[in-house]
Design an enzyme around this catalytic site. Structure first.
Site, PDB file in Angstrom:
ATOM      1  N   TYR A 150      63.378  35.920  24.679  1.00  0.00           N
ATOM      2  CA  TYR A 150      62.367  35.180  23.480  1.00  0.00           C
ATOM      3  C   TYR A 150      63.339  35.361  22.235  1.00  0.00           C
ATOM      4  CZ  TYR A 150      61.845  40.057  22.010  1.00  0.00           C
ATOM      5  OH  TYR A 150      61.929  41.408  21.941  1.00  0.00           O
ATOM      6  N   ARG A 176      58.609  39.376  32.669  1.00  0.00           N
ATOM      7  CA  ARG A 176      58.916  38.437  31.422  1.00  0.00           C
ATOM      8  C   ARG A 176      59.829  38.731  30.366  1.00  0.00           C
ATOM      9  NH1 ARG A 176      56.303  40.531  26.987  1.00  0.00           N
ATOM     10  NH2 ARG A 176      54.739  41.910  27.592  1.00  0.00           N
ATOM     11  N   ASP A 188      54.877  49.731  17.027  1.00  0.00           N
ATOM     12  CA  ASP A 188      55.599  48.903  17.846  1.00  0.00           C
ATOM     13  C   ASP A 188      55.803  47.749  16.853  1.00  0.00           C
ATOM     14  OD1 ASP A 188      56.781  47.471  20.076  1.00  0.00           O
ATOM     15  OD2 ASP A 188      54.748  46.289  20.246  1.00  0.00           O
ATOM     16  N   HIS A 199      60.879  48.584  16.203  1.00  0.00           N
ATOM     17  CA  HIS A 199      62.182  47.950  16.728  1.00  0.00           C
ATOM     18  C   HIS A 199      62.651  47.335  15.486  1.00  0.00           C
ATOM     19  CE1 HIS A 199      60.614  47.703  20.999  1.00  0.00           C
ATOM     20  NE2 HIS A 199      59.405  47.184  20.416  1.00  0.00           N
ATOM     21  N   HIS A 256      57.687  54.293  18.009  1.00  0.00           N
ATOM     22  CA  HIS A 256      58.004  53.242  18.926  1.00  0.00           C
ATOM     23  C   HIS A 256      57.933  51.942  17.831  1.00  0.00           C
ATOM     24  CE1 HIS A 256      58.375  50.804  22.633  1.00  0.00           C
ATOM     25  NE2 HIS A 256      57.756  49.781  21.488  1.00  0.00           N
TER      26      HIS A 256
END
Ligand code: 0GY
Length: 310
Positions: free
Chosen positions: A55, A136, A263, A39, A37
């Site tokens: 964001y 969000r 992450d 990005h 995981h």
């Protein structure tokens, strides 16, 4: 590693950049370990952020991700489409293609995607789609559209990644349990770790996994879930210690259906940015035997993302 930049975009106020000098982990990852995981963000000058984003991050390029992979000792990455890119998967796809087979992707797609486009994503290395229910981060996509997408990606052998908050599981249960594919939950469904490990909220998540053998979980993001935070106790790697019992329970109860990821570059953290080297040192606290570590870091992600190599 090089430092984060911002390109032509202005970062969201208070944005925390990823940490450019990660420690060398003390825990040596098993050979072939997968960061399942992470990005890429942009770079915005090359892959602009989506107009509908909630964001604007600092850039986090594929080269920077691959440098982190090598530094930490991972062999492969699973790159999950970040919401700041909406359903424009170009940055993630570019990273997968550039990885030379060492990265797979999880995309965000809309109902309007053609079969040829899905096929092209598959060739690039995409093996799943992400459905996001965190308010969000995204405006919700209607469930009938998501279900239609799930049925279209099933024949490709892909799975669905779901991201939601623990309090929303009861309401989402019926939808999740009708999904026809393997279903991978991000960050254990974001439990409130200040609540009891055997309380009703986390028990519902355990029940979700127990009653549905197609459900997997990423036992990732202690830095997001922790209330006690990154401070080690007595110099030991007990950062995020309040998350340990939750992650450990999932790893030990469902050892064949768990994944782990850094992450990186850690979107939307508010109070601290984790050192990814120290995050790797968290792993032995939640997967305490060599067998559990091997399953979490190698066997399970390989089965899901590189089944042809099994
Ligand atoms: C994560 C968590 C978050 C963000 C995203 O795609 C995203 O923007 O996933 C978050 O803000 O909790 O898994 O990266």
């Amino acid at each position: 590693m090089s430092k984060p930049t911002t390109g032509d975009f202005t970062k969201t106020a208070g944005w925390l950049d990823w940490y450019a000098g990660p420690a060398q982990p003390r825990f040596q990852l098993p050979a072939g370990a997968v960061d399942a995981h992470c990005h890429v963000f942009g770079p915005g000058a090359e892959f602009p952020y989506a107009p509908e984003r909630k964001y604007t991050p600092c850039d986090a390029s594929k080269a920077q991700l691959f440098a982190l992979r090598d530094h930490l000792g991972f062999a492969r990455n699973v790159i999950v489409q970040a919401t700041c890119h909406g359903a424009d998967n170009r940055a993630m796809v570019d990273a997968c293609v550039a990885s030379g087979g060492r990265a797979r992707g999880v995309a965000t797609v809309k109902r309007s995607i053609s079969d040829a486009e899905l096929q092209a994503l598959h060739v690039a290395g995409v093996r799943g789609v992400r459905f996001n229910f965190v308010k969000r981060l995204v405006d919700f996509t209607p469930k009938d559209e998501l279900l239609e997408i799930a049925h279209r990606i099933k024949p490709l052998g892909w799975h669905v990644v779901i991201y939601f908050e623990a309090v929303d599981l009861p309401e989402l249960w019926d939808f999740f349990t009708t999904l026809p594919t393997t279903v991978v939950v991000d960050h254990m469904g974001r439990p409130d770790v200040s609540k009891p490990l055997d309380g009703p909220e986390f028990e519902l998540f355990v029940k979700f996994m127990r009653e549905h053998s197609n459900v997997w979980s990423k036992v990732s993001c202690p830095e997001r879930l922790s209330v006690t935070g990154p401070k080690a106790q007595q110099g030991e790697a007990q950062a995020y210690r309040d998350v340990v019992p939750f992650a450990r329970r999932i790893v030990e109860t469902f050892p064949d259906r768990v994944l782990w990821g850094t992450d990186w570059p850690h979107p939307n953290l508010k109070d601290h940015m984790p050192d990814d080297g120290l995050l790797v040192d968290f792993i032995p606290h939640i997967a305490v035997t060599p067998e559990l570590k091997q399953k979490l870091l190698v066997t399970n992600p390989m089965r899901l993302y590189w089944p042809e190599e099994n």
